[in-house]
Design an enzyme around this catalytic site. Structure first.
Site, PDB file in Angstrom:
ATOM      1  N   GLN A 118      15.528  46.801  -3.984  1.00  0.00           N
ATOM      2  CA  GLN A 118      16.336  46.265  -2.881  1.00  0.00           C
ATOM      3  C   GLN A 118      17.750  46.824  -2.885  1.00  0.00           C
ATOM      4  OE1 GLN A 118      18.852  43.068  -3.140  1.00  0.00           O
ATOM      5  NE2 GLN A 118      17.742  41.717  -1.732  1.00  0.00           N
ATOM      6  N   HIS A 161      22.995  49.200  -0.575  1.00  0.00           N
ATOM      7  CA  HIS A 161      21.639  49.530  -0.116  1.00  0.00           C
ATOM      8  C   HIS A 161      21.422  51.000   0.213  1.00  0.00           C
ATOM      9  CE1 HIS A 161      20.592  45.338  -0.239  1.00  0.00           C
ATOM     10  NE2 HIS A 161      21.667  45.058   0.487  1.00  0.00           N
ATOM     11  N   ARG A 209      25.157  41.744 -10.881  1.00  0.00           N
ATOM     12  CA  ARG A 209      24.810  42.641  -9.778  1.00  0.00           C
ATOM     13  C   ARG A 209      26.075  43.121  -9.072  1.00  0.00           C
ATOM     14  NH1 ARG A 209      23.466  41.620  -4.148  1.00  0.00           N
ATOM     15  NH2 ARG A 209      21.723  42.894  -3.372  1.00  0.00           N
ATOM     16  N   SER A 249      19.764  40.349   1.839  1.00  0.00           N
ATOM     17  CA  SER A 249      20.365  41.018   0.690  1.00  0.00           C
ATOM     18  C   SER A 249      20.588  40.022  -0.451  1.00  0.00           C
ATOM     19  CB  SER A 249      21.661  41.718   1.106  1.00  0.00           C
ATOM     20  OG  SER A 249      22.168  42.513   0.061  1.00  0.00           O
ATOM     21  N   LEU A 250      21.842  39.730  -0.786  1.00  0.00           N
ATOM     22  CA  LEU A 250      22.145  38.726  -1.811  1.00  0.00           C
ATOM     23  C   LEU A 250      21.387  37.424  -1.556  1.00  0.00           C
ATOM     24  CD1 LEU A 250      23.970  37.350  -4.035  1.00  0.00           C
ATOM     25  CD2 LEU A 250      25.446  36.730  -2.109  1.00  0.00           C
ATOM     26  N   GLN A 273      26.520  38.741   1.837  1.00  0.00           N
ATOM     27  CA  GLN A 273      27.962  38.982   1.875  1.00  0.00           C
ATOM     28  C   GLN A 273      28.445  39.170   3.309  1.00  0.00           C
ATOM     29  OE1 GLN A 273      29.892  41.194  -1.489  1.00  0.00           O
ATOM     30  NE2 GLN A 273      27.824  41.955  -1.785  1.00  0.00           N
TER      31      GLN A 273
END
Length: 318
Positions: free
Chosen positions: A249, A200, A116, A91-92, A10
């Site tokens: 994660q 996170h 998510r 991340s994503l 993102q």
């Protein structure tokens, strides 16, 4: 030359982000159409023209970026590009990497990341969470600023993006206190990030626990290309361990500096950013200037990367 592909998370989204590639490679438009049919929305229209506020909604940003990364990967394949020796995603972007590694289907991944995003948004009420980038301060000093500023609230260093660039996240008041502490400790700059979800950090644990059953419900395979994960900076072949790492994660830091270092230690000489923007390219240059850096953002950059990597150079794993 040995190269790895990395996929952005993102922050790399913008309306029109695939226009140049879509004009040259029909598979890009086809991939967006496929994604839209899976999700039951006009994803192609959202990616092409926004509106930006809609594209920036977490539950839409995540599938849009995953689709953009997969579409770019398919454009690379259509152009004759060969598989890399390693994959990773920020991340994503780790979900995008797992799709391109053959670990789960495009359709399942789209549904998972939309879920998510929904769960992340639900975990913290709008306005209660915050994130900020701390620039010019070492990792331990950022951790100390967070620890000293918590005062019973949640605030933590969550994205170790590059030397001197660490993102913190948590409850808004605690993030603001930690930001002031970081400035007092010598941070060159503190940049509040325009997000509504403090990714996170421990506030995301309920979202992670709710996501676990959705991860269990889809079909997984061992990846055909090794994927270095965010949470452990490790390569996993066992689908159960891959799923478990994706759960953790969500409420643990993204260890991006270590990820790039692990790729280099594995013999990777070049990093190819596969998806919109050049965020990861910039971070890689700050982490290890010895690595070659390429970003697949338009037909010209795909051609240039094909020429730089050479035919068949990426495929070394049996």
């Amino acid at each position: 030359m040995s190269y790895a592909f990395v996929f952005p998370g993102q922050g790399s989204q913008s309306p029109g982000m695939l226009d140049a590639l879509a004009a040259e490679y029909p598979v890009v438009r086809e991939s967006l159409q496929e994604a839209g049919e899976v999700l039951g929305l006009d994803l192609a229209g959202l990616v092409a023209s926004g509106p930006e506020a809609e594209l920036n909604r977490t539950e839409l940003t995540q599938p849009a970026l995953l689709a953009a990364g997969v579409a770019t990967w398919r454009a690379w394949q259509a152009a004759g590009g060969r598989p890399p020796v390693r994959l990773a995603g920020h991340s994503l972007g780790e979900y995008t990497a797992l799709v391109c590694a053959g670990c789960l289907s495009f359709a399942d991944a789209l549904r998972l990341v939309r879920r998510r995003g929904e769960l992340m948004q639900q975990a913290v009420a709008s306005g209660e969470g915050a994130m900020a980038a701390i620039l010019g301060l070492d990792d331990d000093a950022v951790r100390e600023a967070c620890s000293g500023a918590a005062d019973g609230d949640v605030v933590a260093a969550v994205n170790f993006n590059a030397p001197g660039q660490v993102v913190i996240a948590g409850q808004r008041a605690a993030v603001e206190r930690a930001a002031e502490a970081a400035k007092a400790a010598g941070a060159r700059r503190v940049v509040p990030l325009p997000v509504s979800v403090p990714s996170h950090c421990a506030l995301m644990r309920p979202a992670a626990e709710a996501l676990a059953p959705a991860l269990e419900a889809v079909s997984w395979k061992a990846p055909a290309i090794p994927v270095v994960n965010n949470v452990d900076v490790a390569v996993e072949d066992d689908p159960a361990r891959i799923r478990e790492a994706l759960v953790r994660q969500l409420y643990n830091p993204v260890r991006w500096v270590e990820t790039i270092q692990a790729l280099s230690a594995a013999g990777v000489t070049d990093i190819v950013e596969c998806g919109p923007g050049k965020v990861l390219a910039g971070l890689t240059r700050r982490i290890d200037r010895s690595l070659g850096m390429h970003a697949l953002v338009d037909p010209a950059s795909i051609t240039a990367t094909l020429e730089a990597t050479g035919p068949g150079q990426g495929e070394t794993r049996s």
